[in-house]
Scaffold this active site. Structure first.
Site, short mmCIF file in Angstrom:
data_model
loop_
_atom_site.label_atom_id
_atom_site.label_comp_id
_atom_site.label_asym_id
_atom_site.label_seq_id
_atom_site.Cartn_x
_atom_site.Cartn_y
_atom_site.Cartn_z
N HIS A 356 -7.88 -10.43 7.47
CA HIS A 356 -6.77 -9.78 6.44
C HIS A 356 -7.15 -9.62 5.17
O HIS A 356 -6.47 -9.26 4.41
CB HIS A 356 -5.51 -10.29 6.71
CG HIS A 356 -4.89 -10.16 8.05
ND1 HIS A 356 -4.13 -8.97 8.41
CD2 HIS A 356 -5.16 -10.86 9.06
CE1 HIS A 356 -3.74 -9.03 9.90
NE2 HIS A 356 -4.25 -10.16 10.40
N LYS A 547 6.11 -4.61 -3.13
CA LYS A 547 4.82 -5.52 -2.35
C LYS A 547 4.99 -6.83 -3.08
O LYS A 547 5.57 -6.86 -4.33
CB LYS A 547 3.64 -4.81 -2.43
CG LYS A 547 3.20 -4.42 -3.91
CD LYS A 547 1.95 -3.74 -3.95
CE LYS A 547 1.98 -2.11 -3.55
NZ LYS A 547 1.19 -1.96 -2.15
N ARG A 548 4.10 -7.84 -2.61
CA ARG A 548 4.11 -9.12 -3.44
C ARG A 548 3.57 -8.65 -4.70
O ARG A 548 2.85 -7.72 -4.98
CB ARG A 548 3.21 -9.99 -2.59
CG ARG A 548 3.60 -10.59 -1.39
CD ARG A 548 4.97 -11.21 -1.82
NE ARG A 548 4.62 -12.68 -2.53
CZ ARG A 548 4.57 -13.81 -1.95
NH1 ARG A 548 4.93 -13.95 -0.55
NH2 ARG A 548 4.28 -14.83 -2.51
N LYS A 553 -2.93 -5.94 -7.24
CA LYS A 553 -2.10 -5.04 -6.73
C LYS A 553 -1.74 -4.01 -8.16
O LYS A 553 -1.14 -2.98 -7.89
CB LYS A 553 -0.81 -5.33 -5.93
CG LYS A 553 -1.27 -5.92 -4.63
CD LYS A 553 -0.03 -6.51 -3.96
CE LYS A 553 -0.23 -7.31 -2.61
NZ LYS A 553 -0.48 -6.55 -1.32
N THR A 655 0.48 -1.92 4.24
CA THR A 655 1.37 -1.29 5.51
C THR A 655 2.58 -0.78 4.84
O THR A 655 3.05 -0.11 5.32
CB THR A 655 1.65 -2.36 6.41
OG1 THR A 655 2.07 -3.75 5.53
CG2 THR A 655 0.49 -2.86 7.14
N LYS A 659 4.90 2.72 5.61
CA LYS A 659 6.44 2.89 5.75
C LYS A 659 7.14 3.79 4.76
O LYS A 659 7.72 4.73 5.03
CB LYS A 659 6.75 1.45 5.43
CG LYS A 659 6.45 0.64 6.32
CD LYS A 659 6.85 -1.21 6.13
CE LYS A 659 6.03 -2.04 6.69
NZ LYS A 659 5.88 -3.23 6.24
C1 NBG Z 1 -2.76 -8.79 3.99
C2 NBG Z 1 -3.39 -7.65 3.05
C3 NBG Z 1 -2.89 -6.45 3.29
C4 NBG Z 1 -2.68 -6.31 4.78
C5 NBG Z 1 -2.08 -7.16 5.57
C6 NBG Z 1 -1.78 -7.13 6.81
C7 NBG Z 1 -3.15 -11.30 3.83
C8 NBG Z 1 -4.03 -12.64 3.92
N1 NBG Z 1 -3.41 -10.25 4.03
O1 NBG Z 1 -3.47 -5.68 2.75
O2 NBG Z 1 -3.36 -8.28 1.79
O3 NBG Z 1 -2.01 -4.96 4.95
O4 NBG Z 1 -2.60 -8.46 5.27
O5 NBG Z 1 -3.21 -6.83 7.57
O6 NBG Z 1 -1.91 -11.61 3.77
#
Ligand code: NBG
Length: 838
Positions: A356, A547-548, A553, A655, A659
């Site tokens: 991920h 988002k975080r 980002k 993701t 949404k």
């Molecule tokens: C996160 C990514 C996102 C991705 C999500 C789900 C981690 C390690 N990765 O871009 O930063 O959408 O995983 O796949 O949290």
């Protein structure tokens, strides 16, 4: 009857649960009592489906997916369960007959925030889709007593509050105290020879007991209810009586507390976790309980563990559970007496691994010293896996020692450490990224050596999100508009949304679509007023980044644009500026200083804009605190513009972008992660594209990227940065933002300045498009109509076909509660008596 779906039966059950489970009658019940009674009422109906699902799986001996993840960000359960059961209207009516309001009760639920962000929420979406697609599946994870912290803001700074989500009890959870395992930690390994056969015996220093806590997961309008099994750590015995007898009561209590600490708290990500012993203990704890539980269930029907991989496939959600590879080898070799080769054959048919992240600092590594101390037998196993693996590499690539060093499971540069991603890749039969671009970068960059060795292992499964939660539940207005036009099949097959396109020009649909959005925005504006006392104009463009908070980002890129608008407005350059409300939401890891500084800057800019009589007429800036699933469901439906502006090559998928899209927001974004695929679906005319590509980013670095030169050549950019530095957004304080300014002008690791000009250009296109209401409507409608690909149902279908090879197993409600008393009814006849149930 306790499981009926009619209004009368629901009302009756509700009153009974209020009475028998909460000990209350309506006149004295608190809102919490009422919520609990309702949750139990819904749960009763889930249990009927769960019992029938378990019975079906036992009878058909169905192949099962185990989704192993350190995080599951489930979000509130009541609402989705009502949607999935199809009884929302009935429940609302039953409650209103009692003078109660469903929405008020929905508000009461504390959400299980057992995840950090996208990765944990993805796991929850996948559970929803697995059940909806009627796939036998179990989610396995950790029952953290404290999930992700709650965020509050004080003087513009993030302050973390412990997330005490279990304080009032959790009606969705069924504890299974008799399903539990002793998990060893520390100690040493004895090597014995037993009738000529080498045998390793691990003598742990201490053990912790893991106990199962189950949550049923119902599919949408099907009878399938799978479950999520989370492990809670308990002290081995209530108190160590020996110490107690010796009078050392405090020591006994301390030991109990330290054992229970293992499942105490979710680690916020983005922190330096490499040295955190407790984190590795958590990972091993989860993995050991899970594998032993799987073996337990497996052995109820089969005795030869060599067939384990026929019954199960185990998906590793990132490397957090990857120590499972060594644990399965240990269990098979040391406990079940398989030979190494037999055990390795089972292991490599069992695991599949999803990566991920591309950020090197997020790829997990554990210092060998810490690993050996905590898991002495597992490090031996990892060394042996590595020895055999490197032998294979040497055979394929003779003489290439640099390659050996790169691929080894052990990083020998600096402090020796175990590379968990390499362990996962070596042991898995499939390795996937989470968006096309990400998978491509894995193949050619991060895991390039492994791709050369085993190209057939590598594939892509683009992420998806569940439309049940993020469209039907979050945006009932839009959902019912869609149903009115194209029926309701899209809820199960989201690609059906494209049937909206023929109506694209229908004035009635367009007006209704706009009215729904405005309604959602008004509702959100009311929430902002209520919570923050901030007044925003619902007719302005709602420009949202949720988002975080992370430098990659680039919330600060968004801020630089916002400051630029502020300056233009103050100078009277109002041409082409559309009224905007810039909304930020997201948590910063508590130890991530720069991210916290960015939150502070959002507040500083918000304050400066609000204080300016001219600028505030067309601009406002808001930080919406405590972004969690519940708040997300309120925010997505109100958004016009979705900010997906990461440096190309950094965001694995995203993701949130999906949404927003489903809820009719347009994306402004870079060619990164799943943005690439969103653009492919909607086309250039309905997407605001800007910024460098992955290749351009690489090239710029190679040429010698110089942020200061960009700063010097762009007066508007220079003005914005100078203002940040000189205290315009910090009431004159020139120190506070210095680290941020220095990073931007020094290294600018995420090329914020490099993308600034094109971003500002692109935002002007956004303003122009928003001013043209008809054009905007067409673009937004097209985004909804073409969001079908991004349903997690599509992702799960791909996992099933490409990796898991499991079959749909529909469940009939053959067993009604009064018959379940006859336990023989639900057990396969083959099953020997006295074994534990699923
Ligand atoms: C996160 C990514 C996102 C991705 C999500 C789900 C981690 C390690 N990765 O871009 O930063 O959408 O995983 O796949 O949290």
């Amino acid at each position: 009857m306790r499981t009926g779906l009619g209004v009368g039966s629901i009302r009756q059950s509700f009153l009974e649960n209020l009475f028998y489970l909460m000990g209350r009658f309506p006149e004295v019940a608190t809102p919490h009592d009422l919520y609990m009674a309702l949750a139990y009422t819904v749960r009763d109906r889930l249990l009927l489906r769960w019992v029938n699902s378990s019975a079906t799986y036992l009878q058909t001996r169905a192949r099962t997916v185990c989704y192993l993840s350190a995080e599951f960000m489930l979000g509130p359960q009541l609402g989705v369960n009502l949607v999935n059961l199809g009884i929302r209207a009935e429940v609302a009516e039953a409650l209103s007959e009692l003078g109660l309001d469903l929405d008020e009760l929905l508000e009461r639920e504390e959400e299980p925030g057992l995840g950090n962000g996208g990765l944990g929420r993805l796991a929850a979406c996948y559970l929803d889709s697995l059940a909806t697609l009627q796939i036998p599946a179990i989610g396995y994870g950790i029952r953290y007593e404290f999930g992700i912290f709650d965020q509050t803001i004080e003087d513009g700074w993030q302050v973390e509050i412990a997330d005490n989500w279990l304080r009032l009890g959790n009606p969705w959870e069924i504890p299974r105290p008799e399903i539990g395992f002793e998990v060893g930690l520390g100690g040493y390994v004895d090597h014995e020879s037993e009738s000529g056969r080498f045998r390793a015996v691990w003598k742990p220093e201490r053990t912790v007991r893991g106990v199962a806590c189950d949550t049923p997961i119902l599919g949408y309008r099907v009878n399938t209810a799978n479950f999520l099994r989370l492990w809670r750590a308990e002290a081995h015995e209530a108190l160590d009586i020996r110490s107690f007898n010796q009078g050392d009561y405090t020591r006994a209590v301390e030991q109990k507390v330290s054992s229970e600490t293992i499942s105490k708290v979710l680690y916020p990500n983005d922190e330096a976790l490499a040295g955190k012993r407790l984190r590795l203990s958590q990972q091993y704890f989860m993995v050991s309980c899970t594998l032993r539980d799987m073996l337990r269930i497996f052995q109820q029907a089969d005795h030869d563990v060599r067939g384990f991989a026929d019954k199960y496939v185990l998906q590793l959600n990132d490397t957090h559970p990857s120590v499972a590879v060594a644990e399965l080898m240990r269990l098979l070799v040391d406990v079940h007496d398989l030979t190494w080769d037999e055990a390795w054959a089972v292991t490599t048919k069992t695991f599949a691994y999803t990566n991920h992240t591309l950020l090197p600092e997020a790829l997990e590594r554990w210092p060998v010293s810490l690993f050996s101390e905590l898991l002495p037998r597992h490090i031996e196993i990892i060394y042996e896996i590595n020895r055999r693996f490197l032998e294979e590499v040497r055979k394929r690539f003779p003489g290439d020692e640099a390659r050996i060093r790169r691929m080894s499971l052990i990083d020998e540069s600096g402090e020796r450490s175990v590379r968990m991603a390499h362990l996962a890749v070596v042991a898995s039969f499939a390795v996937n990224g989470v968006a096309a671009l990400h998978s491509e970068l894995l193949r050619h960059d991060v895991l390039g050596d492994f791709y050369e060795m085993w190209p057939e292992k590598f594939l892509n499964v683009t992420n998806g999100v569940t439309p049940r939660r993020f469209l039907i539940e979050a945006n009932p207005g839009l959902a019912s508009l869609l149903c009115g036009r194209i029926g309701n099949n899209w809820a199960k097959d989201l690609s059906e949304l494209k049937r909206l396109e023929p109506f694209e020009h229908d004035p009635e649909l367009r007006a209704a679509f706009r009215a729904t959005k405005l309604d959602n925005k008004k509702r959100f504006a009311a929430l902002l007023k209520d919570r923050l006392g901030v007044v925003v104009d619902p007719r302005s463009l709602f420009d949202v980044q949720a988002k975080r908070i992370h430098e990659y980002k680039r919330q600060h890129l968004n801020l630089l644009h916002t400051i630029t608008l502020f300056n233009r407005l103050r100078r009277g350059q109002t041409a082409g500026i559309t009224p905007r409300t810039v909304i930020f939401a997201g948590k910063a890891a508590p130890g991530y200083r720069m991210a916290k500084l960015i939150i502070r800057l959002v507040h500083g800019v918000a304050e400066a804009v609000a204080a300016d009589p001219i600028a505030r007429q067309s601009l406002s800036v808001v930080f919406f605190p405590d972004f969690n699933v519940k708040n997300a469901q309120r925010l997505y439906p109100a958004a016009d513009l979705s900010e997906q502006i990461s440096t190309a090559g950094k965001e694995a998928s995203g993701t949130g972008n999906m949404k927003f899209m489903m809820n009719g927001a347009l994306t402004i974004g870079t060619l990164d992660g799943a943005n690439v695929e969103i653009l492919e679906e909607v086309g250039k005319e309905s997407f605001f594209l800007f910024g460098m590509t992955t290749d351009e980013v690489k090239r710029r670095w190679a040429e010698g990227y110089d942020p200061r030169a960009i700063y010097r050549s762009d007066p508007e950019l220079a003005e914005a940065i100078d203002q940040i530095a000189s205290g315009v957004f910090s009431r004159g304080d020139r120190e506070v933002f210095a680290p941020l300014v220095n990073e931007l002008l020094g290294r600018d690791s995420y090329m914020v300045l490099g993308d600034y000009a094109d971003y500002v250009r692109c935002q002007a296109d956004v303003s122009a498009a928003y001013t043209d209401e008809e054009r905007w409507t067409t673009m937004a409608l097209r985004n909804v109509a073409r969001s079908g690909k991004f349903s997690s149902d599509r992702s799960i279908r791909e996992y099933v076909e490409k990796i898991w090879k499991v079959s749909t197993t529909p469940v009939a409600l053959a067993l009604l509660p009064e018959e379940v008393v006859e336990i023989d009814d639900i057990l396969p006849t083959r099953r020997p008596p006295g074994l534990d149930p699923l």
